[in-house]
Design a protein around this motif. Sequence first.
Motif, PDB file in Angstrom:
ATOM      1  N   HIS A   1      -8.583  36.191  10.726  1.00 49.85           N
ATOM      2  CA  HIS A   1      -9.211  37.660  10.611  1.00 49.85           C
ATOM      3  C   HIS A   1     -10.538  37.577  11.240  1.00 49.85           C
ATOM      4  O   HIS A   1     -11.348  36.466  11.219  1.00 49.85           O
ATOM      5  CB  HIS A   1      -9.423  37.804   9.115  1.00 49.85           C
ATOM      6  CG  HIS A   1     -10.379  39.114   8.731  1.00 49.85           C
ATOM      7  ND1 HIS A   1      -9.896  40.158   8.838  1.00 49.85           N
ATOM      8  CD2 HIS A   1     -11.558  39.076   8.625  1.00 49.85           C
ATOM      9  CE1 HIS A   1     -11.068  41.055   8.783  1.00 49.85           C
ATOM     10  NE2 HIS A   1     -11.796  40.085   8.449  1.00 49.85           N
TER      11      HIS A   1
ATOM     12  N   CYS B   1     -13.928  40.866  11.431  1.00 48.93           N
ATOM     13  CA  CYS B   1     -14.315  42.021  11.290  1.00 48.93           C
ATOM     14  C   CYS B   1     -14.618  42.740  12.417  1.00 48.93           C
ATOM     15  O   CYS B   1     -14.884  43.910  12.572  1.00 48.93           O
ATOM     16  CB  CYS B   1     -15.592  41.932  10.127  1.00 48.93           C
ATOM     17  SG  CYS B   1     -15.151  41.392   8.757  1.00 48.93           S
TER      18      CYS B   1
ATOM     19  N   CYS C   1     -14.918  36.593   3.780  1.00 46.20           N
ATOM     20  CA  CYS C   1     -14.794  36.368   4.973  1.00 46.20           C
ATOM     21  C   CYS C   1     -16.273  35.991   5.653  1.00 46.20           C
ATOM     22  O   CYS C   1     -17.212  35.923   5.017  1.00 46.20           O
ATOM     23  CB  CYS C   1     -14.742  37.957   5.747  1.00 46.20           C
ATOM     24  SG  CYS C   1     -14.684  37.760   7.683  1.00 46.20           S
TER      25      CYS C   1
ATOM     26  N   CYS D   1     -16.607  35.263   9.147  1.00 44.30           N
ATOM     27  CA  CYS D   1     -16.332  35.444  10.701  1.00 44.30           C
ATOM     28  C   CYS D   1     -17.675  35.580  11.373  1.00 44.30           C
ATOM     29  O   CYS D   1     -17.635  35.436  12.757  1.00 44.30           O
ATOM     30  CB  CYS D   1     -15.619  36.815  10.977  1.00 44.30           C
ATOM     31  SG  CYS D   1     -16.509  38.352  11.069  1.00 44.30           S
TER      32      CYS D   1
ATOM     33  N   CYS E   1     -19.909  41.840   9.836  1.00 40.84           N
ATOM     34  CA  CYS E   1     -18.967  41.347   8.793  1.00 40.84           C
ATOM     35  C   CYS E   1     -19.249  41.856   7.475  1.00 40.84           C
ATOM     36  O   CYS E   1     -20.172  42.223   6.906  1.00 40.84           O
ATOM     37  CB  CYS E   1     -19.287  39.666   8.826  1.00 40.84           C
ATOM     38  SG  CYS E   1     -18.232  39.001   7.538  1.00 40.84           S
ATOM     39  N   ARG E   2     -18.220  42.340   7.196  1.00 38.87           N
ATOM     40  CA  ARG E   2     -17.975  42.832   5.606  1.00 38.87           C
ATOM     41  C   ARG E   2     -17.946  41.931   4.525  1.00 38.87           C
ATOM     42  O   ARG E   2     -17.896  42.350   3.316  1.00 38.87           O
ATOM     43  CB  ARG E   2     -16.430  43.641   5.416  1.00 38.87           C
ATOM     44  CG  ARG E   2     -16.259  44.755   6.779  1.00 38.87           C
ATOM     45  CD  ARG E   2     -15.403  45.653   6.643  1.00 38.87           C
ATOM     46  NE  ARG E   2     -13.969  45.190   6.516  1.00 38.87           N
ATOM     47  CZ  ARG E   2     -13.087  44.867   7.383  1.00 38.87           C
ATOM     48  NH1 ARG E   2     -13.512  45.089   8.482  1.00 38.87           N
ATOM     49  NH2 ARG E   2     -11.914  44.185   7.308  1.00 38.87           N
TER      50      ARG E   2
HETATM   51 ZN   LIG Z   1     -16.064  39.046   8.676  1.00 37.40          ZN
END
Ligand SMILES: [Zn+2]
Length: 151
Positions: free
Chosen positions: A69, A71, A111, A113, A118-119
């Motif tokens: 994954h 974002c 997450c 990332c 990024c969330r």
């Molecule tokens: Zn992220």
Amino acid sequence: MFTTKSCRHGRGLFATKNIAEGTSILEITGKKITQADVDKRSYKEAANALQIDEELYIDFEEPGVLVNHSCNPNAGIKEDVFLIAIKDIAPNEEITWDYSTSVDTGWTMPCHCEEKNCRKLVKDFASLPKKVQKKYLELGIVLRYITKEFQ
Ligand SMILES: [Zn+2]
């Protein structure tokens, strides 16, 4: 077009050559399983099932299951089965998609990332900022059963 290798998220999929925007990278394959099957799984294994309808999942096989994954993804899933490049991808770049484009349950995933946008927590499609929902819908990379609800 791609190879799998170890990365900070375990294993991931990496481009081995330039992949132009719009290119189909792989077709997602796997056995169809139900919500009940997924509910029996551990949290980690549940993430390996791609939701394709309210009660239906594809039990992701390799290499599709290895795509991590992000974002700020460079690929997305079209027509529920094709992983498509949504921007030009350079050799050695990791291929990623946004898992929220396939989720309409309470499933969440932290997450890391490290993208600017990024969330921090991956949640269902409805929880995405409206602007991001619109972008993904326009790109046609939202799973069909979710797209139906948002048109
Ligand atoms: Zn992220």
